[in-house]
Design a protein around this motif. Structure first.
Motif: not given
Length: 352
Positions: A147-159
């Motif tokens: 899911d797109s949101l799953e990817v983006y949340n992971a990116w956003l959680n990474s500095p």
């Protein structure tokens, strides 16, 4: 025209429908539609169909047309985050999109997941191949998502990934979503950049390769994440790549402020008309299914209210109420069930 006959026909039809649906004195407090197993079977079938359609949609990014929707969603998420911190939104750049596509295809074809290929090809060479002359550039990667949101949340959680997302120097973005990595996993490449001014490009006669160090860490499972606190962004003259890890994820992102040139073949992928048609059918079908759920729910709630406030045989009343509640539970499950819930129940691993 005999209007009285028409009115009688309407009244008779209404009375029959009322007698079929609502318990009353006229039908000995029997709701035929509620007592029938047909309604229970239909509601169960609706729940099964809802689960099935969601499972189908989870696999849709492997199709090029649906992947384009995913690209648009990811880029929209990026711009929402940038605007929330007072930055200008990025513009989708065709050359950056091509660079991302070339990088994604190269990783699939050569079976690696890294910013630098096993043969030493760095990310910025794809920029050069696509004809994008950059002043600043960055890259985010992901693989194994549903899911797109799953990817983006992971990116956003990474500095380091978030540093690319909120880098004030970037003006353009390009994204590619390609299937077939290590079987049929979905791989995502998102390229960021800002182009060199025309005057600088005209004066520039040669470029020097920029050394990039890559540190890999073991892959870890990613759980649902919350937005991370803002972190520092890459500067103009310092190439940077970082791999960070908490208890739930591995990070892989890279940014640079110079360019290098290596020749490689390019491939183009076109949208599939059949996929567009299937996409339209699927999304419309989901809307129709939801409307049916709401319609049946309204009828059952009406019956339930009549049962509660009616005064007749208690034992028979309890049977109808229990059946009505069971049907409402199934309908509520069908209504609340969505892709995020299904994805959270499927064992899988995402690497970024």
């Amino acid at each position: 025209m005999d209007y009285s006959n028409q009115e009688d026909l309407v009244d008779q039809t209404f009375d029959k429908a009322k007698s079929l649906i609502l318990p009353s004195e006229n039908n000995n407090y029997k709701s035929k539609i509620l007592q029938s197993n047909v309604l229970l079977y239909c509601v169960t079938a609706i729940l099964v169909i809802k689960i099935f359609t969601i499972l189908i949609s989870i696999d849709l990014p492997s199709n090029i047309f649906f992947a384009d929707i995913t690209k648009s969603t990811l880029e929209s998420f990026v711009n929402q985050t940038r605007e929330s911190v007072g930055l200008k939104p990025l513009v989708t750049n065709d050359k950056l999109t091509q660079a991302a596509q070339l990088k994604a295809q190269n990783m699939v074809q050569n079976n690696y997941f890294d910013h630098v290929s096993p043969t030493g090809i760095k990310p910025w060479f794809w920029f050069s191949q696509a004809g994008y002359k950059f002043n600043y550039a960055g890259e985010n990667l992901a693989v194994g998502f549903y899911d797109s949101l799953e990817v983006y949340n992971a990116w956003l959680n990474s500095p380091s990934h978030k540093a690319n997302i909120i880098n004030p120097h970037y003006t353009d973005v390009g994204t590619a979503v390609v299937s077939g990595f290590e079987g049929n996993a979905i791989i995502v490449v998102q390229e960021f950049g800002s182009q060199l001014p025309a005057k600088i490009i005209a004066k520039k006669t040669s470029t020097k390769p920029v050394a990039v160090s890559v540190k890999q860490k073991p892959i870890a499972k990613v759980a649902p994440v919350q937005p991370a606190k803002p972190s520092t962004v890459a500067t103009k003259t310092t190439p940077a790549e970082s791999t960070t890890k908490n208890n739930d994820e591995q990070v892989l992102s890279q940014s640079v402020s110079s360019q290098e040139s290596i020749v490689a073949p390019t491939n183009t992928i076109t949208n599939n008309l059949h996929s567009k048609i299937m996409n339209s059918v699927l999304y419309n079908y989901n809307t129709w299914l939801q409307d049916i759920i709401y319609g049946i729910s309204s009828i059952v709630i009406g019956i339930l209210l009549v049962l509660i406030f009616s005064n007749f045989n208690i034992h028979f009343k309890k049977q109808l109420v229990v059946r009505a509640v069971l049907i409402m539970v199934l309908l509520s499950a069908a209504t609340l069930l969505n892709k995020e819930v299904i994805i959270s129940l499927i064992p899988h691993q995402i690497v970024i």
